[in-house]
Enzyme design. Structure first.
Site, PDB file in Angstrom:
ATOM      1  N   ARG A   1       0.841  -1.191   0.000  1.00 31.69           N
ATOM      2  CA  ARG A   1       0.000   0.000   0.000  1.00 31.69           C
ATOM      3  C   ARG A   1       0.880   1.247   0.000  1.00 31.69           C
ATOM      4  O   ARG A   1       1.926   1.277   0.646  1.00 31.69           O
ATOM      5  CB  ARG A   1      -0.899  -0.023   1.233  1.00 31.69           C
TER       6      ARG A   1
ATOM      7  N   TYR B   1      -1.151  -3.542  -7.444  1.00 34.28           N
ATOM      8  CA  TYR B   1      -1.056  -4.364  -6.238  1.00 34.28           C
ATOM      9  C   TYR B   1      -2.142  -4.036  -5.222  1.00 34.28           C
ATOM     10  O   TYR B   1      -2.364  -2.873  -4.858  1.00 34.28           O
ATOM     11  CB  TYR B   1       0.307  -4.174  -5.577  1.00 34.28           C
ATOM     12  N   GLY B   2      -2.790  -5.061  -4.705  1.00 32.50           N
ATOM     13  CA  GLY B   2      -3.629  -4.968  -3.514  1.00 32.50           C
ATOM     14  C   GLY B   2      -4.617  -3.827  -3.527  1.00 32.50           C
ATOM     15  O   GLY B   2      -5.291  -3.542  -4.519  1.00 32.50           O
TER      16      GLY B   2
ATOM     17  N   LYS C   1     -10.066  -0.891   0.304  1.00 27.69           N
ATOM     18  CA  LYS C   1      -9.845   0.271   1.171  1.00 27.69           C
ATOM     19  C   LYS C   1     -10.404   1.556   0.560  1.00 27.69           C
ATOM     20  O   LYS C   1     -10.909   2.425   1.276  1.00 27.69           O
ATOM     21  CB  LYS C   1      -8.353   0.459   1.449  1.00 27.69           C
TER      22      LYS C   1
ATOM     23  N   HIS D   1     -12.812  -0.014   9.799  1.00 21.27           N
ATOM     24  CA  HIS D   1     -11.750  -0.984   9.529  1.00 21.27           C
ATOM     25  C   HIS D   1     -11.761  -2.012  10.664  1.00 21.27           C
ATOM     26  O   HIS D   1     -10.912  -1.983  11.550  1.00 21.27           O
ATOM     27  CB  HIS D   1     -10.413  -0.237   9.448  1.00 21.27           C
TER      28      HIS D   1
ATOM     29  N   SER E   1      -2.237  -2.868  11.765  1.00 22.59           N
ATOM     30  CA  SER E   1      -1.503  -3.987  11.168  1.00 22.59           C
ATOM     31  C   SER E   1      -0.558  -4.603  12.196  1.00 22.59           C
ATOM     32  O   SER E   1      -0.084  -3.938  13.112  1.00 22.59           O
ATOM     33  CB  SER E   1      -0.703  -3.512   9.955  1.00 22.59           C
TER      34      SER E   1
ATOM     35  N   CYS F   1      -1.263  -6.710  14.497  1.00 21.26           N
ATOM     36  CA  CYS F   1      -1.859  -6.889  15.826  1.00 21.26           C
ATOM     37  C   CYS F   1      -2.805  -8.087  15.892  1.00 21.26           C
ATOM     38  O   CYS F   1      -3.584  -8.218  16.834  1.00 21.26           O
ATOM     39  CB  CYS F   1      -2.596  -5.624  16.245  1.00 21.26           C
TER      40      CYS F   1
ATOM     41  N   LYS G   1      -5.357  -9.235  13.746  1.00 22.06           N
ATOM     42  CA  LYS G   1      -6.780  -9.095  13.448  1.00 22.06           C
ATOM     43  C   LYS G   1      -7.332 -10.309  12.702  1.00 22.06           C
ATOM     44  O   LYS G   1      -8.381 -10.855  13.069  1.00 22.06           O
ATOM     45  CB  LYS G   1      -7.025  -7.819  12.639  1.00 22.06           C
TER      46      LYS G   1
ATOM     47  N   ASP H   1     -11.875  -7.714   8.077  1.00 16.83           N
ATOM     48  CA  ASP H   1     -11.244  -6.449   7.724  1.00 16.83           C
ATOM     49  C   ASP H   1     -12.162  -5.241   7.765  1.00 16.83           C
ATOM     50  O   ASP H   1     -11.742  -4.167   8.201  1.00 16.83           O
ATOM     51  CB  ASP H   1     -10.625  -6.555   6.326  1.00 16.83           C
TER      52      ASP H   1
ATOM     53  N   ALA I   1       3.602 -10.411   1.433  1.00 12.12           N
ATOM     54  CA  ALA I   1       2.987 -11.404   0.543  1.00 12.12           C
ATOM     55  C   ALA I   1       1.549 -11.673   0.984  1.00 12.12           C
ATOM     56  O   ALA I   1       1.236 -11.625   2.181  1.00 12.12           O
ATOM     57  CB  ALA I   1       3.796 -12.695   0.559  1.00 12.12           C
ATOM     58  N   ARG I   2       0.685 -11.983   0.025  1.00  9.26           N
ATOM     59  CA  ARG I   2      -0.747 -12.057   0.298  1.00  9.26           C
ATOM     60  C   ARG I   2      -1.376 -13.339  -0.247  1.00  9.26           C
ATOM     61  O   ARG I   2      -0.863 -13.958  -1.168  1.00  9.26           O
ATOM     62  CB  ARG I   2      -1.459 -10.863  -0.346  1.00  9.26           C
TER      63      ARG I   2
ATOM     64  N   ARG J   1      -0.433  -2.657  19.861  1.00  9.35           N
ATOM     65  CA  ARG J   1       0.696  -3.532  20.217  1.00  9.35           C
ATOM     66  C   ARG J   1       1.533  -2.799  21.266  1.00  9.35           C
ATOM     67  O   ARG J   1       2.356  -1.948  20.937  1.00  9.35           O
ATOM     68  CB  ARG J   1       1.507  -3.854  18.961  1.00  9.35           C
TER      69      ARG J   1
ATOM     70  N   PHE K   1      -3.336 -16.113  20.507  1.00 10.13           N
ATOM     71  CA  PHE K   1      -3.983 -17.009  19.553  1.00 10.13           C
ATOM     72  C   PHE K   1      -5.255 -17.625  20.156  1.00 10.13           C
ATOM     73  O   PHE K   1      -6.135 -16.897  20.599  1.00 10.13           O
ATOM     74  CB  PHE K   1      -2.999 -18.050  19.026  1.00 10.13           C
ATOM     75  N   GLY K   2      -5.363 -18.942  20.206  1.00  9.53           N
ATOM     76  CA  GLY K   2      -6.583 -19.567  20.703  1.00  9.53           C
ATOM     77  C   GLY K   2      -6.908 -19.235  22.146  1.00  9.53           C
ATOM     78  O   GLY K   2      -8.079 -19.269  22.552  1.00  9.53           O
TER      79      GLY K   2
END
Length: 600
Positions: free
Chosen positions: A75, A215-216, A224, A244, A266, A268, A270, A291, A382-383, A414, A507-508
């Protein structure tokens, strides 16, 4: 692909497409119908051009890998503009240019920019076509990669045109990679303009123009650009909210259900949270979106959220069976990967996907890569792009045209120090203050001093289409005009000890925090008051089966008033950017925070 029959009688749309074609001079115009056959044909075209590599049918059926140009990988915030009529309406956090000046510059760039290429016309719906929260966009682009990706990410094709009818409103989106081809010119697998790029929004006229990048979010203009930057302006004007935010569903062992949205900058977690696999017996989490949330109050007085997208476009590095098993399952097939490494057996790989890297692969630039190399195999950004219905944890109501009723809003950043694992805002206004001052600490890998705060209000800093002070005011107005408001919480999975180790497993295990939030939304759950909100009372966070010693738990829930007091100058500087436009309620809550910390 050859020219196609025009599938609409919408006079304004037809005139606009003709106008853009006259400006950009494509060799042909293709109206996309969104069919599976068309998608397959476009993918084959991209394979033939060298843009796509077809992955192993045994490993990743129906999936492809693309490698972008090295100049077109992320971006472009510094090339993104909000061209409102008045500079003050764009605010201090957006790049601004006068609309007339920008239009003149773009017209020169777009003139003849699609020569030698096909112009694809992509009618698309953000949201289910039968929802009153849906917005229709039409993107023209000379990138088949964009056409393929937009079919995954939006409801693209004839259904959107039918919803538009013959006189419906649409958001015009113009995109070119900025690489025209003259007679005899050889094309490249990833065409773009390596020198010049623009992503431009005209909020008053609801237009988007993008030049030079393929890109993206620079090129998939429904994401966005429309769903946040333009939609945030629409939401302000029409009394709803474009955020967002992820949307998730939490189900208790007794079958009770609550829905939450969550705003996280970003890096964190999501996407991981949106697909969480619970470690608490009987508790379950289902996914509605990772998102974007469009939210509207309905006749019962509650706030309902809808995910306007139809696909996930998420960062690949770090995604693994340990961090996000649902995502790993979802991308097993029918997925477009971008800037990942290619393994010798025809699969993709990125850092973190497996415990052991492949011995050899081709990196994201097509170069030989060996395990132990000092350069990454996959680009850090990478996506993967995949259809939402492939997510195993998908909630059955994800396409409900009314959306789902929201019980709580999660905010997060964070933070290694100062901020506890979870806290609840005192009230809606205080929650808006927390969102307005959301921050993450810079690390050694980021530009700026270690420990310096990077503010990202409501995770909307790059995506708000107007002055963020007015955006805060919109949130406050929502609180004044509605009674049945969600509760607001602030979470922080990233607290560290003195040796730099994370205190919380994440995580879980984050279900344990969601379980406390769930109970708070039911009027249950014990809490202790601190200067920055309510934290779980001692013993009220469910740690059954988790090996976490009492000292670590105390550290996780401790509010470090000294650290927060030391940061007040940074918060003050952040809020001062908005000058007299800052709502007085935000200033008042900042004054109250200073007072409470001084009394500690």
């Amino acid at each position: 692909m050859s020219e196609t029959t025009v599938p609409t009688k919408h006079a304004k749309l037809l005139s606009w497409v003709e106008e853009i074609a006259e400006l950009t001079q494509p060799d042909s115009v293709h109206w996309c119908d969104g069919s599976a056959a068309e998608y397959d044909a476009l993918c084959q075209l991209l394979v033939d051009r060298g843009t796509f590599r077809r992955l192993s049918e045994a490993k990743r059926p129906g999936s492809y890998l693309a490698w972008s140009d090295a100049s077109d990988v992320a971006r472009l915030e510094d090339r993104t503009f909000i061209c409102s009529e008045r500079e003050e309406d764009a605010g201090p956090t957006n790049n601004w240019r006068a609309p007339a000046e920008m239009r003149a510059e773009l017209e020169a760039l777009f003139r003849g920019a699609m020569q030698g290429r096909t112009m694809y016309v992509l009618p698309f719906s953000m949201g289910p076509v039968d929802s009153d929260q849906t917005a229709i966009g039409v993107q023209v682009t000379d990138s088949a990669y964009v056409a393929v990706s937009m079919r995954i990410m939006t409801r693209m094709g004839l259904s959107a045109l039918q919803s538009l009818g013959e006189d419906g409103e649409f958001v015009p989106c113009v995109h070119t990679v900025g690489a025209p081809l003259g007679d005899g010119d050889a094309d490249v697998p990833w065409p773009s303009d390596s020198e010049t790029k623009y992503i431009v929004h005209y909020p008053e006229t609801r237009e988007i123009w993008s030049y030079g990048s393929g890109y993206g979010g620079n090129a998939l203009l429904g994401k966005k650009c429309l769903a946040l930057r333009i939609a945030s302006v629409m939401a302000r004007d029409e009394g709803w909210m474009a955020e967002h935010m992820l949307i998730l569903k939490v189900i208790s062992p007794e079958g009770r259900i609550k829905y939450f949205t969550g705003a996280f900058p970003s890096a964190c977690g999501k996407t991981n949270l949106s697909m969480l696999v619970s470690t608490l017996p009987g508790w379950k989490v289902e996914t509605l979106g990772d998102d974007i949330a469009w939210m509207k109050f309905r006749e019962d007085g509650r706030l309902y959220a809808l995910n306007p997208e139809a696909g996930f476009f998420a960062v690949a590095p770090g995604t693994s069976p340990g961090t996000n098993p649902n995502a790993v399952a979802a991308i097993r097939e029918n997925t477009v990967f971008t800037n990942c490494a290619l393994t010798d057996d025809g699969d993709v790989w990125w850092e973190g996907l497996t415990k052991e890297p492949p011995a050899h692969a081709l990196d994201w630039q097509g170069e030989d890569w060996m395990a132990g190399s000092d350069r990454p195999a996959a680009h850090p950004n990478a996506r993967f792009t995949m259809p939402i219905p492939q997510v195993p944890s998908l909630a059955p109501e994800w396409e409900d045209p009314r959306g789902v009723p929201i019980d709580g809003v999660l905010l997060g950043g964070r933070r290694a120090t100062g901020v506890p694992l979870v806290r609840e805002a005192f009230d809606w206004q205080h929650g808006v203050f927390l969102g307005a001052t959301m921050s993450s600490e810079r690390t050694a890998a980021a530009v700026g001093a270690v420990g310096e705060l990077r503010f990202d209000p409501f995770a909307m800093l790059p995506f708000c289409g107007y002055n963020m002070a007015d955006y805060f005011r919109h949130w406050l107005e929502i609180g004044r005009t509605h009674q049945r408001l969600p509760r607001i919480f602030y979470v922080n999975w990233f607290r560290k000890d003195a040796d730099g180790r994370f205190l919380w497993p994440g995580f879980g295990e984050n279900i344990r925090v969601l379980e406390w939030i769930f109970r708070r939304c039911e009027g249950e759950g014990e809490a202790a008051e601190t200067p920055i909100g309510f934290v779980p009372a001692e013993g009220d966070l469910n740690l059954t089966g988790l090996d976490l010693d009492p000292g670590t738990l105390r550290a996780l829930l401790t509010v470090d008033e000294g650290v927060l007091a030391d940061e007040l100058a940074q918060v003050d500087e952040h809020l001062a950017r908005f000058g007299d436009r800052l709502p007085p309620e935000i200033a008042r809550h900042f004054d109250e925070l200073k007072r409470r910390l001084a009394e500690c």
